[in-house]
Design an enzyme around this catalytic site. Structure first.
Site, PDB file in Angstrom:
ATOM      1  N   SER A   5      40.166  43.792  45.573  1.00  0.00           N
ATOM      2  CA  SER A   5      38.954  43.602  44.775  1.00  0.00           C
ATOM      3  C   SER A   5      38.124  42.423  45.285  1.00  0.00           C
ATOM      4  O   SER A   5      38.628  41.519  45.947  1.00  0.00           O
ATOM      5  CB  SER A   5      39.322  43.366  43.310  1.00  0.00           C
ATOM      6  OG  SER A   5      40.121  44.417  42.830  1.00  0.00           O
TER       7      SER A   5
HETATM    8  N1  SAM Z   1      44.900  44.083  42.472  1.00  0.00           N
HETATM    9  C1  SAM Z   1      44.672  44.586  43.798  1.00  0.00           C
HETATM   10  C2  SAM Z   1      44.481  43.512  44.822  1.00  0.00           C
HETATM   11  O1  SAM Z   1      44.418  42.342  44.464  1.00  0.00           O
HETATM   12  O2  SAM Z   1      44.438  43.847  46.014  1.00  0.00           O
HETATM   13  C3  SAM Z   1      43.559  45.596  43.869  1.00  0.00           C
HETATM   14  C4  SAM Z   1      44.075  46.913  43.472  1.00  0.00           C
HETATM   15  S1  SAM Z   1      43.209  48.363  43.850  1.00  0.00           S
HETATM   16  C5  SAM Z   1      41.581  48.073  43.298  1.00  0.00           C
HETATM   17  C6  SAM Z   1      43.939  49.390  42.582  1.00  0.00           C
HETATM   18  C7  SAM Z   1      45.370  49.798  42.860  1.00  0.00           C
HETATM   19  O3  SAM Z   1      45.853  50.499  41.718  1.00  0.00           O
HETATM   20  C8  SAM Z   1      45.553  50.716  44.045  1.00  0.00           C
HETATM   21  O4  SAM Z   1      46.419  50.144  44.975  1.00  0.00           O
HETATM   22  C9  SAM Z   1      46.162  51.983  43.422  1.00  0.00           C
HETATM   23  O5  SAM Z   1      47.102  52.628  44.253  1.00  0.00           O
HETATM   24  C10 SAM Z   1      46.816  51.431  42.185  1.00  0.00           C
HETATM   25  N2  SAM Z   1      47.087  52.369  41.092  1.00  0.00           N
HETATM   26  C11 SAM Z   1      46.312  53.383  40.614  1.00  0.00           C
HETATM   27  N3  SAM Z   1      46.941  53.993  39.588  1.00  0.00           N
HETATM   28  C12 SAM Z   1      48.119  53.349  39.396  1.00  0.00           C
HETATM   29  C13 SAM Z   1      49.212  53.506  38.483  1.00  0.00           C
HETATM   30  N4  SAM Z   1      49.241  54.458  37.531  1.00  0.00           N
HETATM   31  N5  SAM Z   1      50.271  52.668  38.580  1.00  0.00           N
HETATM   32  C14 SAM Z   1      50.280  51.689  39.532  1.00  0.00           C
HETATM   33  N6  SAM Z   1      49.294  51.508  40.436  1.00  0.00           N
HETATM   34  C15 SAM Z   1      48.223  52.316  40.357  1.00  0.00           C
END
Ligand code: SAM
Length: 226
Positions: A62
């Site tokens: 992000s």
């Molecule tokens: N917090 C992260 C960082 O600092 O890099 C950014 C994360 S990215 C915007 C969102 C993440 O949520 C992705 O890696 C995606 O695979 C994960 N995601 C989506 N649905 C999910 C779920 N049900 N459980 C766990 N992870 C999930």
């Protein structure tokens, strides 16, 4: 210019302080975490740009401002036990681990979770625990949490998270009726069965995929005659 430390200090000043981030703990955390260590090598020169960046598995790290905004909205304090949904690169988990006592973060992509585990360990974060699985179900065995921060956007706030939140705890999550555009929402548990809901503004996150989120295959079925 410029060393990563210098770029980081400029990022905090121009992208965070000048846009209204004022929580001292959040600003200190953002000054300390080396974002360049949480992104693919070929993007390192862009580590302190004002936006999200692509990481492995088609996901994103992000924008620094949104990481700071969500940590501030979560009202994180020393000693808090935090659940993050969507580990991605591990960067936001590191920022929250600078403030809270313990961070447990869940990622649905096993390869991404493993990479984040390595990045967090290389950067010296011993109070972050990376799990693989469907974060929409929370982690009942570790509840209650003082804060639950979701970095992917779902159609509603999962009931499991509400049940796993301590009284006084905060959920910060992007919620929206489309997979790619949401409103950031803060839910504060003010009693056993009582929650206060506050809208914090429009955001764009990758979809939250899972049992209480979006269906993984949904977009493939649009327009198909079955
Ligand atoms: N917090 C992260 C960082 O600092 O890099 C950014 C994360 S990215 C915007 C969102 C993440 O949520 C992705 O890696 C995606 O695979 C994960 N995601 C989506 N649905 C999910 C779920 N049900 N459980 C766990 N992870 C999930």
């Amino acid at each position: 210019m410029s060393s990563p430390a210098k770029s980081r200090a400029l990022m905090v000043k121009h992208q965070l302080e000048q846009r209204g981030i004022s929580d001292k703990r959040v600003l200190r955390a953002m000054r300390r975490v080396p974002r360049e260590k949480f992104i693919p090598d070929h993007l390192r020169d862009l580590a302190y740009e004002d936006g999200p960046l692509p990481i492995e598995e088609g996901q994103t790290i992000s924008q620094p401002y949104i990481v700071a905004f969500m940590a501030e909205a979560g009202e994180l304090k020393p000693g808090d036990k935090v659940l993050e949904i969507g580990t991605g690169s591990g960067y936001a988990a590191a920022v929250m681990a600078e403030i809270a006592g313990r961070v447990i973060t869940i990622e649905r992509h096993a390869a991404l979770a493993e990479k984040a585990r390595q990045r967090l360990s290389d950067a010296g974060y011993a109070n972050v625990d990376v799990r693989t699985g469907d974060g929409t179900l929370g982690l009942p065995g570790e509840a209650p949490f003082d804060a639950i921060i979701a970095t992917a956007g779902g159609p509603r706030v999962p009931e499991a998270w509400k049940a796993q939140l301590a009284v006084g705890g905060r959920i910060v999550v992007p919620v929206g009726q489309s997979r790619s555009m949401q409103d950031l929402v803060r839910l504060t548990r003010i009693g056993d069965d009582e929650f206060r809901r506050e809208p914090l503004g429009p955001v764009r996150f990758v979809p939250l995929i899972g049992e209480e989120g979006w269906d993984e295959g949904l977009h493939w079925y649009f327009g198909r005659d079955e």
